[in-house]
Motif scaffolding. Structure first.
Motif, PDB file in Angstrom:
ATOM      1  N   ASP A 143       0.962  -1.256  -0.006  1.00 28.27           N
ATOM      2  CA  ASP A 143       0.012  -0.077  -0.050  1.00 28.27           C
ATOM      3  C   ASP A 143       0.836   1.206  -0.130  1.00 28.27           C
ATOM      4  OD1 ASP A 143      -2.505  -1.330   0.015  1.00 28.27           O
ATOM      5  OD2 ASP A 143      -2.340  -1.486   2.197  1.00 28.27           O
ATOM      6  N   ASP A 146       2.260   1.787  -3.525  1.00 26.98           N
ATOM      7  CA  ASP A 146       1.503   2.110  -4.292  1.00 26.98           C
ATOM      8  C   ASP A 146       0.995   3.721  -4.031  1.00 26.98           C
ATOM      9  OD1 ASP A 146      -1.207   2.020  -6.334  1.00 26.98           O
ATOM     10  OD2 ASP A 146      -2.068   2.785  -4.469  1.00 26.98           O
ATOM     11  N   TRP A 149       3.824   5.645  -5.809  1.00 22.00           N
ATOM     12  CA  TRP A 149       3.925   5.572  -7.192  1.00 22.00           C
ATOM     13  C   TRP A 149       2.888   6.441  -7.697  1.00 22.00           C
ATOM     14  CZ3 TRP A 149       7.292   4.722 -10.777  1.00 22.00           C
ATOM     15  CH2 TRP A 149       6.827   4.372 -12.018  1.00 22.00           C
TER      16      TRP A 149
END
Length: 324
Positions: A143, A146, A149
């Motif tokens: 998580d 993510d 990113w």
């Protein structure tokens, strides 16, 4: 050699977009005049390179133009399979993605390069973890990756080194893998800070976008932060006289920080006076006793007296044992 340079110039324009002649010259380590000649050669070969005039000008490729030519050498093809560390990739949730990418690269390579790349996977294995340490539970690593990113702020509950639990809202700047441990570098109240991912006890994306500062460089920050961290870990300094054998033993037996401090020391006669960084006088007491008679503490006086007392008590214990 020129063919390789032309290919590098083409790939630079393809990956970075518009670049000035000076920027291309700096990247390729050639003169600006050489860049002019290379651009002309690419144009003559049918590559749509265009020059934009003016202060904001430079060279660029025709919009939409792409080349599938990569010009991989044997060494470059082999190196691709050093980059895909299966452990860290799996921790990030990218294990299958990395495997699929490697398969696609292998399929695109000519037979000889495919064979050489395959031998790398068979004969070399990269293990990024440290010795004598169990893998840490990191339920929120994917998580966090993510959020790095696709930048969104995170609300996290974090257990600090001393056990105190705090709550923070942070903007993710990057992830670093150091000696098998993952660290989140994040903006907190306008300052970049470091969080060990295994100590994140709860995490919730806020949904609010995080605007990553364009000037922030993760590698530069980490190098500077690591240096400061090591200095904080070894705040004490002790002055010690060592023999040549003691100097060799200190480099081998003491901490990495001590080894670095002694790396350039040249023995000066029978005894050499050196300064050694240490975490505390308690750590120094244990460490320097390992050097035996090849080392003598000069300062601080407190440490010198504690070592004398420890050696005296040890000698007395053995003397009492002999008389019993």
């Amino acid at each position: 050699m020129r063919a390789g340079r032309l290919l590098s110039l083409l790939l630079l324009l393809q990956t970075r977009g518009r670049m000035t002649a000076q920027e291309l010259a700096d990247e390729l380590e050639v003169s600006v005049r050489t860049v002019y000649r290379d651009v002309e050669a690419l144009s003559a070969a049918g590559v749509p390179v265009y020059a934009d005039r003016g202060p904001a000008g430079g060279y660029r490729l025709l919009d939409g133009y792409r080349t599938r030519l990569t010009g991989l050498t044997g060494e470059e093809a082999e190196s691709l399979f050093f980059a895909g560390m299966p452990g860290p990739a799996a921790e990030l949730g990218l294990g299958t993605v990395v495997a699929a990418a490697q398969l696609k690269v292998l399929a695109a390579l000519p037979p000889e390069l495919r064979s050489r790349a395959g031998r790398i996977r068979e004969r070399f294995h990269l293990d990024a973890g440290g010795w004598f340490r169990q893998s840490e539970e990191m339920p929120f690593l994917a998580d966090i990756a993510d959020a790095v990113w696709n930048p969104v702020t995170l609300r996290l509950r974090y257990r600090r080194w001393g056990g105190q639990v705090v709550e923070r809202t942070v903007g993710p700047l990057g992830l670093v893998l150091k000696a098998g441990l993952w660290y989140l570098v994040a903006d907190s109240d306008g300052q970049p800070r470091t969080y060990r991912v295994a100590r994140v006890e709860a995490l919730e994306p806020t949904g609010e976008p995080f605007h990553r500062p364009e000037t922030f460089d993760l590698a530069t920050f980490w190098a500077e932060w690591s240096k400061r961290f090591e200095e904080r870990m070894y705040p004490e300094r002790v002055t010690v006289k060592v023999t040549e054998a003691g100097l060799r033993a200190a480099r081998a037996l003491l901490s990495l920080a001590a080894s670095r401090a002694l790396e350039s020391v040249v023995p000066q006669g029978e005894w050499t006076t050196v300064e050694i960084p240490t975490e505390s006088l308690d750590h120094a007491l244990v460490d320097l006793l390992r050097l035996g008679p090849e080392a003598e503490v000069v300062a601080p006086l407190e440490l010198r007296e504690r070592i004398k007392a420890r050696i005296g008590a040890t000698a007395l214990r053995y003397r009492d044992s002999d008389s019993s």
